[in-house]
Scaffold this motif. Structure first.
Motif, short mmCIF file in Angstrom:
data_model
loop_
_atom_site.label_atom_id
_atom_site.label_comp_id
_atom_site.label_asym_id
_atom_site.label_seq_id
_atom_site.Cartn_x
_atom_site.Cartn_y
_atom_site.Cartn_z
N ILE A 60 -3.05 -14.47 7.49
CA ILE A 60 -1.69 -14.17 7.95
C ILE A 60 -1.13 -12.95 7.21
N SER A 61 -1.36 -12.93 5.87
CA SER A 61 -0.83 -11.81 5.06
C SER A 61 -1.46 -10.48 5.48
N GLU A 62 -2.74 -10.54 5.91
CA GLU A 62 -3.42 -9.31 6.34
C GLU A 62 -2.90 -8.85 7.71
N ILE A 63 -2.62 -9.82 8.61
CA ILE A 63 -2.06 -9.47 9.92
C ILE A 63 -0.68 -8.83 9.73
N ARG A 64 0.09 -9.41 8.81
CA ARG A 64 1.42 -8.86 8.50
C ARG A 64 1.29 -7.41 8.02
N PHE A 65 0.30 -7.16 7.13
CA PHE A 65 0.07 -5.82 6.62
C PHE A 65 -0.33 -4.87 7.75
N CYS A 66 -1.18 -5.37 8.68
CA CYS A 66 -1.61 -4.56 9.83
C CYS A 66 -0.42 -4.20 10.71
N ALA A 67 0.55 -5.12 10.81
CA ALA A 67 1.74 -4.86 11.62
C ALA A 67 2.50 -3.66 11.08
N TYR A 68 2.59 -3.55 9.76
CA TYR A 68 3.26 -2.40 9.13
C TYR A 68 2.56 -1.10 9.52
N ILE A 69 1.22 -1.14 9.53
CA ILE A 69 0.45 0.06 9.89
C ILE A 69 0.68 0.39 11.36
N TYR A 70 0.67 -0.65 12.23
CA TYR A 70 0.87 -0.45 13.67
C TYR A 70 2.23 0.19 13.94
N LEU A 71 3.23 -0.18 13.12
CA LEU A 71 4.57 0.39 13.27
C LEU A 71 4.67 1.80 12.67
N ASN A 72 3.51 2.29 12.20
CA ASN A 72 3.41 3.68 11.73
C ASN A 72 4.16 3.95 10.42
N PHE A 73 4.33 2.91 9.58
CA PHE A 73 4.91 3.14 8.26
C PHE A 73 3.88 3.82 7.38
N SER A 74 4.31 4.76 6.55
CA SER A 74 3.40 5.46 5.64
C SER A 74 3.07 4.56 4.45
N THR A 75 2.06 5.01 3.67
CA THR A 75 1.66 4.25 2.48
C THR A 75 2.83 4.06 1.52
N LYS A 76 3.59 5.13 1.28
CA LYS A 76 4.74 5.05 0.37
C LYS A 76 5.81 4.11 0.90
N GLU A 77 6.03 4.15 2.23
CA GLU A 77 7.04 3.27 2.83
C GLU A 77 6.65 1.80 2.71
N ILE A 78 5.37 1.52 2.99
CA ILE A 78 4.89 0.14 2.87
C ILE A 78 5.04 -0.36 1.44
N ALA A 79 4.67 0.51 0.48
CA ALA A 79 4.79 0.15 -0.94
C ALA A 79 6.25 -0.15 -1.30
N GLU A 80 7.16 0.70 -0.78
CA GLU A 80 8.59 0.53 -1.10
C GLU A 80 9.14 -0.75 -0.49
N TYR A 81 8.81 -1.01 0.80
CA TYR A 81 9.39 -2.16 1.49
C TYR A 81 8.81 -3.50 1.03
N THR A 82 7.53 -3.48 0.58
CA THR A 82 6.88 -4.73 0.16
C THR A 82 6.87 -4.90 -1.36
N PHE A 83 7.55 -3.96 -2.05
CA PHE A 83 7.68 -4.04 -3.52
C PHE A 83 6.33 -4.08 -4.23
N THR A 84 5.39 -3.23 -3.78
CA THR A 84 4.10 -3.10 -4.42
C THR A 84 3.87 -1.64 -4.77
N SER A 85 2.76 -1.36 -5.45
CA SER A 85 2.46 0.02 -5.82
C SER A 85 1.71 0.72 -4.69
#
Length: 479
Positions: free
Chosen positions: A422-447
Motif C-alpha cells: 500500500i505504501s508503495e502504491i501511495r508513493f507511485c500515486a505521487y509520481i503519477y501526479l507528476n510531483f518532483s523528487t524535492k516536492e515528494i520529499a517535502e510533502y512526505t517529510f523525508t529526505s
C-alpha cells in the motif's frame, strides 16, 4: 616542485585509467588492499575518481569516495570519513539509475558512522532500508555482508541469540560466495578476506554464549582459514576471537599469544578506537584474572588514552554533523523562499489571466442578452483532482482513498505488473501526479535521498527500462 609532480602523476594516471571501462575501474578500486591502505592509496583513489568523473562514471566515483571514507575511518579520522561520505550526495552521484552496489555501500558506510556516534536507531535504519533489496538480489556477497553487520549491532546491545542468528546466515552465504559456482562472483583479496572472517565471528559469539565446544570448531576453522589469505584484517579478527576463546578455556599462554598479535596489528594498522579498545579490554581482563597489577595498570591507562581521544573525535564529528544540518536547513529555507516567490508570481499571473478571461467573457455575453448568465460550474472531476492534490501536499491519510476515486483503475493496473505494498502504491500515486523528487520529499517529510532510493526500488519492482523516464512510464500506465 611537489605540485608539478602531482600534476604529472595525475596526467599519467588519467592516460592509464582512461583506457578502461567503468567495470574495470571498479575492479581497480576493489583490488586496493584495505587493511594496509593509507595516504598513498587515498591519492591513487583520488586520481581514479577524477578520471571516473571526467568519463561520467558516477557509480565508480561514488564507490571511490566511499572507499576513501572507509580508509579514513580505519585511520581514526572520522571527520574526513564523514566528509567523503557526504560528497557522494553533494555531487549528486546518486540517482534513479544508480547501481544497487553503490546504494548498498553508502548505507553500510553511513551505518558505521551512526554507530560511532552512538545513534543505534539511525544505524539500524540505514541497514533496514537496504536489507530486503540486498536479500532479493541473491548476491551472496551482499547477503553475508549485511547479515554480518546486523549480527555486529545485536552483539553490541547484548542480544546474543539474535547476533548468532545473523552470524550463521552470514557464515552460510560467505561459503556460497567462496564456492562461486558458475563463476558468478569476482573473487578479489579484500572480499575473500572478509568472507573468511565469518568463521572467527561465529567462534566469538559461541564463546560469549559459553558454548565452548561449538566455539572451538569455528575458532580452529578460522585459524586454518587465516593462512589462506595474506591479509592484516583477517589476521586481526582471527587473533582477537582466538584470544577470547583461549581466555575462556583458561589457556593463558595461547590467549596471550593471540591477543598480543592482535595488539600489534591494532597499533600499527588500525588507529580506529574500536579496534584498539576491544583488544585493550581483553588484555586488561586477562591480566586481572591473573592478578598481574603492572599489566593491569598498563592496559587501564591505554584504555583511558583511547577513550579520551575517542571523546575528542566524537565531539568533532558531532560538530561536523551539526554544521552539515545547519547548512541543509539554510539551503532548504532558501529553496522555500524561492518557491514561495515563484508561486506568488504564478498566482498573480493566474489571477490576471482569470480577470482578463472574465472581462472578455462578460463583454461577449453583453452582445447576447437573450442568453441567461449561468454561473460557471466546476466539473466534478476537476474538483476531485484539486482535492487530491491538496491531500497529497498535506500527506493526509485520506490521500490514497480519494486518489483511487480520481483514478479508479490505477492501483489495479499497478498490481497487474507487481504485487506492491500500500505504501508503495501511495508513493507511485505521487509520481503519477507528476510531483518532483524535492516536492515528494517535502510533502512526505523525508529526505531527497530517501525519495531517490524509493524511486530506484519502484523502478526495479515494475521493471521500468533504464532508458525510460519514470514519469513517462506512469503517464502511459492508464492509456
Amino acid at each position: 616542485m611537489v605540485k608539478k609532480l602531482t600534476v604529472f602523476f595525475f596526467l599519467i594516471s588519467s592516460f592509464f585509467y582512461s583506457q578502461h571501462t567503468e567495470k574495470e575501474l571498479k575492479n581497480v578500486l576493489f583490488d586496493i588492499d584495505f587493511s594496509a591502505a593509507g595516504p598513498k592509496e587515498i591519492k591513487k583513489i583520488d586520481s581514479l575518481i577524477k578520471v571516473c568523473k571526467k568519463d561520467s562514471y558516477n557509480d565508480c566515483a561514488a564507490l571511490g569516495y566511499l572507499k576513501i571514507a572507509n580508509i579514513y575511518d580505519k585511520m581514526n579520522d572520522t571527520k574526513k570519513s564523514f566528509y567523503y561520505i557526504n560528497k557522494v550526495e553533494k555531487e549528486n552521484l546518486i540517482n534513479s539509475d544508480t547501481d544497487f552496489e553503490v546504494i548498498f555501500y553508502l548505507h553500510m558506510q553511513k551505518s558505521f558512522l551512526y554507530q560511532k556516534l552512538g545513534e543505534r536507531v539511525e544505524s539500524f535504519k540505514q541497514l533496514e532500508e537496504i536489507y530486503d533489496e540486498a536479500m532479493k538480489t541473491g548476491d551472496a556477497y551482499f547477503i553475508y555482508l549485511i547479515n554480518r553487520q546486523y549480527a555486529s549491532k545485536y552483539d553490541e546491545v547484548n542480544k546474543k541469540e539474535l547476533s548468532l542468528k545473523y552470524n550463521r546466515t552470514a557464515y552460510k552465504y560467505s561459503k556460497i560466495y567462496r564456492e562461486n559456482k558458475g563463476n558468478r562472483y569476482r573473487i578479489d583479496k579484500n572480499r575473500l578476506s572478509n568472507s573468511y572472517k565469518t568463521s572467527a565471528y561465529l567462534g566469538g559469539i559461541y564463546t560469549d554464549l559459553n558454548q565452548l565446544d561449538s566455539a572451538k570448531i569455528y575458532i580452529e576453522e578460522a585459524i586454518h582459514n587465516e593462512k589462506k589469505v595474506n591479509d592484516i584484517g583477517i589476521k586481526y579478527i582471527t587473533a582477537f576471537y582466538a584470544g577470547r576463546y583461549f581466555k575462556a578455556v583458561k589457556n593463558v599462554k595461547q590467549a596471550q599469544y593471540y591477543l598480543w598479535i592482535c595488539k600489534n596489528i591494532a597499533k600499527n594498522y588500525y588507529k580506529s578506537e574500536n579496534y584498539q579498545i576491544a583488544v585493550a579490554g581483553e588484555l586488561k581482563a586477562l591480566y586481572e584474572s591473573l592478578g598481574q597489577k603492572d599489566s593491569i595498570g598498563y592496559y587501564s591507562n591505554w584504555l583511558l588514552d583511547i577513550e579520551s581521544l575517542s571523546s575528542e573525535q566524537y565531539q568533532t564529528l558531532n560538530d561536523t554533523v551539526d554544521q552539515q544540518n545547519e547548512l541543509e536547513n539554510a539551503e532548504r529555507k532558501k529553496e522555500t523562499k524561492s518557491l514561495f516567490f515563484i508561486l506568488s508570481l504564478s498566482i498573480a499571473a493566474c489571477l490576471l489571466f482569470i480577470f482578463l478571461f472574465l472581462y472578455y467573457y462578460r463583454k461577449h455575453k453583453s452582445k447576447n442578452l437573450d442568453k441567461i448568465d449561468i454561473p460557471h460550474q466546476m466539473p466534478v472531476q476537476e474538483s476531485i483532482f484539486k482535492e487530491v492534490i491538496q491531500l497529497a501536499k498535506e500527506n493526509n491519510p485520506e490521500f490514497l482513498t480519494r486518489f483511487n476515486e480520481y483514478c479508479p483503475h490505477f492501483s489495479e493496473e499497478l498490481l497487474k505488473v507487481s504485487p506492491l505494498k500500500i505504501s508503495e502504491i501511495r508513493f507511485c500515486a505521487y509520481i503519477y501526479l507528476n510531483f518532483s523528487t524535492k516536492e515528494i520529499a517535502e510533502y512526505t517529510f523525508t529526505s531527497v535521498r530517501t525519495v531517490q532510493t524509493k524511486k530506484y526500488n519502484i523502478r526495479k519492482k515494475l521493471n521500468i527500462p533504464s532508458d525510460m523516464d519514470i514519469y513517462v512510464w506512469f503517464s502511459k500506465l492508464l492509456k
